[in-house]
Design a protein around this motif. Structure first.
Motif, PDB file in Angstrom:
ATOM      1  N   PHE A  52      55.420  43.960  69.042  1.00 54.96           N
ATOM      2  CA  PHE A  52      56.543  44.688  68.453  1.00 54.96           C
ATOM      3  C   PHE A  52      57.694  44.848  69.433  1.00 54.96           C
ATOM      4  N   ASN A  53      57.409  45.194  70.682  1.00 54.54           N
ATOM      5  CA  ASN A  53      58.471  45.428  71.662  1.00 54.54           C
ATOM      6  C   ASN A  53      58.820  44.199  72.505  1.00 54.54           C
ATOM      7  N   ILE A  54      58.138  43.085  72.279  1.00 56.93           N
ATOM      8  CA  ILE A  54      58.463  41.852  73.004  1.00 56.93           C
ATOM      9  C   ILE A  54      59.775  41.298  72.447  1.00 56.93           C
ATOM     10  N   PRO A  55      60.661  40.787  73.302  1.00 53.61           N
ATOM     11  CA  PRO A  55      61.943  40.247  72.815  1.00 53.61           C
ATOM     12  C   PRO A  55      61.748  39.136  71.775  1.00 53.61           C
ATOM     13  N   ILE A  56      62.695  39.041  70.864  1.00 55.20           N
ATOM     14  CA  ILE A  56      62.630  38.032  69.801  1.00 55.20           C
ATOM     15  C   ILE A  56      62.595  36.630  70.388  1.00 55.20           C
ATOM     16  N   SER A  57      63.327  36.418  71.472  1.00 52.32           N
ATOM     17  CA  SER A  57      63.360  35.097  72.106  1.00 52.32           C
ATOM     18  C   SER A  57      61.992  34.672  72.636  1.00 52.32           C
ATOM     19  N   SER A  58      61.123  35.646  72.882  1.00 53.99           N
ATOM     20  CA  SER A  58      59.767  35.350  73.363  1.00 53.99           C
ATOM     21  C   SER A  58      58.737  35.366  72.240  1.00 53.99           C
ATOM     22  N   GLY A  59      59.193  35.460  70.987  1.00 57.09           N
ATOM     23  CA  GLY A  59      58.287  35.421  69.849  1.00 57.09           C
ATOM     24  C   GLY A  59      57.883  36.782  69.315  1.00 57.09           C
ATOM     25  N   GLY A  60      58.433  37.857  69.872  1.00 58.93           N
ATOM     26  CA  GLY A  60      58.102  39.203  69.420  1.00 58.93           C
ATOM     27  C   GLY A  60      59.070  39.682  68.345  1.00 58.93           C
ATOM     28  N   CYS A  61      59.067  40.990  68.126  1.00 61.77           N
ATOM     29  CA  CYS A  61      59.921  41.598  67.101  1.00 61.77           C
ATOM     30  C   CYS A  61      61.149  42.270  67.697  1.00 61.77           C
ATOM     31  N   GLY A  62      61.210  42.385  69.010  1.00 67.91           N
ATOM     32  CA  GLY A  62      62.349  43.018  69.653  1.00 67.91           C
ATOM     33  C   GLY A  62      62.513  44.482  69.280  1.00 67.91           C
ATOM     34  N   GLY A  63      61.448  45.128  68.870  1.00 64.40           N
ATOM     35  CA  GLY A  63      61.511  46.533  68.475  1.00 64.40           C
ATOM     36  C   GLY A  63      62.201  46.749  67.138  1.00 64.40           C
ATOM     37  N   ASP A  64      62.395  45.687  66.365  1.00 64.74           N
ATOM     38  CA  ASP A  64      63.108  45.763  65.082  1.00 64.74           C
ATOM     39  C   ASP A  64      62.091  45.807  63.937  1.00 64.74           C
ATOM     40  N   TRP A  65      62.112  46.921  63.186  1.00 64.77           N
ATOM     41  CA  TRP A  65      61.153  47.123  62.099  1.00 64.77           C
ATOM     42  C   TRP A  65      61.290  46.052  61.017  1.00 64.77           C
ATOM     43  N   SER A  66      62.516  45.625  60.711  1.00 64.06           N
ATOM     44  CA  SER A  66      62.710  44.627  59.643  1.00 64.06           C
ATOM     45  C   SER A  66      62.095  43.277  60.023  1.00 64.06           C
ATOM     46  N   ILE A  67      62.145  42.924  61.302  1.00 63.60           N
ATOM     47  CA  ILE A  67      61.510  41.674  61.752  1.00 63.60           C
ATOM     48  C   ILE A  67      59.992  41.818  61.644  1.00 63.60           C
ATOM     49  N   LEU A  68      59.487  42.988  62.022  1.00 66.77           N
ATOM     50  CA  LEU A  68      58.054  43.238  61.871  1.00 66.77           C
ATOM     51  C   LEU A  68      57.642  43.096  60.411  1.00 66.77           C
ATOM     52  N   GLU A  69      58.425  43.659  59.493  1.00 63.49           N
ATOM     53  CA  GLU A  69      58.109  43.551  58.070  1.00 63.49           C
ATOM     54  C   GLU A  69      58.066  42.098  57.615  1.00 63.49           C
ATOM     55  N   CYS A  70      58.999  41.291  58.083  1.00 68.74           N
ATOM     56  CA  CYS A  70      59.010  39.860  57.714  1.00 68.74           C
ATOM     57  C   CYS A  70      57.724  39.174  58.183  1.00 68.74           C
ATOM     58  N   LYS A  71      57.311  39.481  59.390  1.00 63.97           N
ATOM     59  CA  LYS A  71      56.086  38.875  59.921  1.00 63.97           C
ATOM     60  C   LYS A  71      54.854  39.393  59.178  1.00 63.97           C
ATOM     61  N   LEU A  72      54.850  40.678  58.831  1.00 62.53           N
ATOM     62  CA  LEU A  72      53.717  41.244  58.094  1.00 62.53           C
ATOM     63  C   LEU A  72      53.644  40.684  56.678  1.00 62.53           C
ATOM     64  N   ASP A  73      54.801  40.369  56.079  1.00 61.09           N
ATOM     65  CA  ASP A  73      54.827  39.789  54.737  1.00 61.09           C
ATOM     66  C   ASP A  73      54.130  38.430  54.688  1.00 61.09           C
TER      67      ASP A  73
END
Length: 122
Positions: A52-73
């Motif tokens: 969740f807190n790993i940067p988006i460039s490294s494959g994480g969510c960058g602390g962004d809930w909407s990105i987490l939701e996309c991955k959980l979907d």
């Protein structure tokens, strides 16, 4: 009293209190775990606890809930308990926006019910 025998990956349960016949049943603990947690619980743990807190460039969510939701979907059966725990950690004492909209829907439903009751009794 039930006696539990710790044989992996199955668990044997014996019931022998106040009965003359003892029955032993075996069941697969991994199936029980999947039923409780969901088939994709490990992926959910990885997303909520590790990525969740790993940067988006490294494959994480960058602390962004909407990105987490996309991955959980993309998961068939995520572990909703882990998702709820992360939400509670990020937003203590606040409801998710879905819960707020559910409350307002139920309020408007109850208002319309009381209006129709008043109209029918006048």
């Amino acid at each position: 009293m039930a006696t539990f025998h710790n044989n992996k990956p199955t668990k044997t349960v014996t019931f022998a209190e106040h009965i003359s016949t003892v029955h032993e049943y075996e069941y697969d603990k991994t199936e029980d775990e999947k039923e409780k947690k969901g088939n994709n619980w490990q992926e959910t743990v990885d997303l909520t606890c590790r990525e969740f807190n790993i940067p988006i460039s490294s494959g994480g969510c960058g602390g962004d809930w909407s990105i987490l939701e996309c991955k959980l979907d993309q998961l068939e059966e995520p572990c909703w308990c882990m998702i709820g725990q992360l939400w509670r950690q990020l937003h203590p004492n606040s409801k998710r926006w879905e819960e707020d909209s559910d409350d307002s829907d139920s309020d408007s439903d109850s208002d319309s019910d009381s209006d129709s009751y008043r109209d029918s009794n006048n």
